[in-house]
Design a protein around this motif. Structure first.
Motif, PDB file in Angstrom:
ATOM      1  N   ALA A 136     -25.032   1.587 -21.728  1.00  0.00           N
ATOM      2  CA  ALA A 136     -25.185   2.463 -20.563  1.00  0.00           C
ATOM      3  C   ALA A 136     -26.484   3.261 -20.704  1.00  0.00           C
ATOM      4  O   ALA A 136     -26.808   3.770 -21.773  1.00  0.00           O
ATOM      5  CB  ALA A 136     -23.998   3.399 -20.455  1.00  0.00           C
ATOM      6  N   LYS A 160     -19.370  -1.172 -22.014  1.00  0.00           N
ATOM      7  CA  LYS A 160     -20.338  -0.130 -21.660  1.00  0.00           C
ATOM      8  C   LYS A 160     -21.140   0.355 -22.875  1.00  0.00           C
ATOM      9  O   LYS A 160     -21.419   1.546 -23.023  1.00  0.00           O
ATOM     10  CB  LYS A 160     -19.640   1.031 -20.968  1.00  0.00           C
ATOM     11  CG  LYS A 160     -19.004   0.659 -19.649  1.00  0.00           C
ATOM     12  CD  LYS A 160     -18.411   1.851 -18.975  1.00  0.00           C
ATOM     13  CE  LYS A 160     -17.716   1.604 -17.678  1.00  0.00           C
ATOM     14  NZ  LYS A 160     -17.467   0.379 -17.141  1.00  0.00           N
ATOM     15  N   LYS A 175     -27.038   7.416 -14.593  1.00  0.00           N
ATOM     16  CA  LYS A 175     -25.612   7.098 -14.706  1.00  0.00           C
ATOM     17  C   LYS A 175     -25.285   5.864 -13.870  1.00  0.00           C
ATOM     18  O   LYS A 175     -25.730   5.718 -12.741  1.00  0.00           O
ATOM     19  CB  LYS A 175     -24.761   8.279 -14.240  1.00  0.00           C
ATOM     20  CG  LYS A 175     -25.005   9.544 -15.027  1.00  0.00           C
ATOM     21  CD  LYS A 175     -24.685   9.341 -16.492  1.00  0.00           C
ATOM     22  CE  LYS A 175     -24.974  10.612 -17.283  1.00  0.00           C
ATOM     23  NZ  LYS A 175     -25.021  10.399 -18.685  1.00  0.00           N
ATOM     24  N   GLY A 176     -24.510   4.968 -14.454  1.00  0.00           N
ATOM     25  CA  GLY A 176     -24.115   3.746 -13.766  1.00  0.00           C
ATOM     26  C   GLY A 176     -25.093   2.603 -13.919  1.00  0.00           C
ATOM     27  O   GLY A 176     -24.832   1.505 -13.435  1.00  0.00           O
TER      28      GLY A 176
END
Length: 74
Positions: free
Chosen positions: A39, A36, A44-45
């Motif tokens: 990111a 990650k 988010k995600g």
């Protein structure tokens, strides 16, 4: 006829180098996704594509290559 084997050898070596570069790049991006590293801070995600294109997730290129060659799934 002595040139043909050398030409094939050089072409095979160039193919191995090209495929190795592709494996190193792919493993670099895979490792960045797993850890990650890229990111997206806004969403988010999601993944930041610019970061993924320029990230160096390990210190050296040979670490990517050895990891990719030793962790093969069938």
């Amino acid at each position: 006829m002595k040139q043909l084997p050398w030409t094939l050898c050089v072409l095979a070596l160039a193919l191995v180098v090209w495929l190795s570069l592709a494996v190193v790049s792919t493993e670099n991006q895979r490792n960045a996704l797993v850890s990650k590293t890229c990111a997206d801070p806004m969403f988010k995600g999601e993944v930041d594509a610019k970061c993924l294109a320029t990230v160096q997730s390990r210190a050296h290129w040979w670490q990517h290559l050895t990891y990719a060659m030793t962790h093969i799934r069938s």
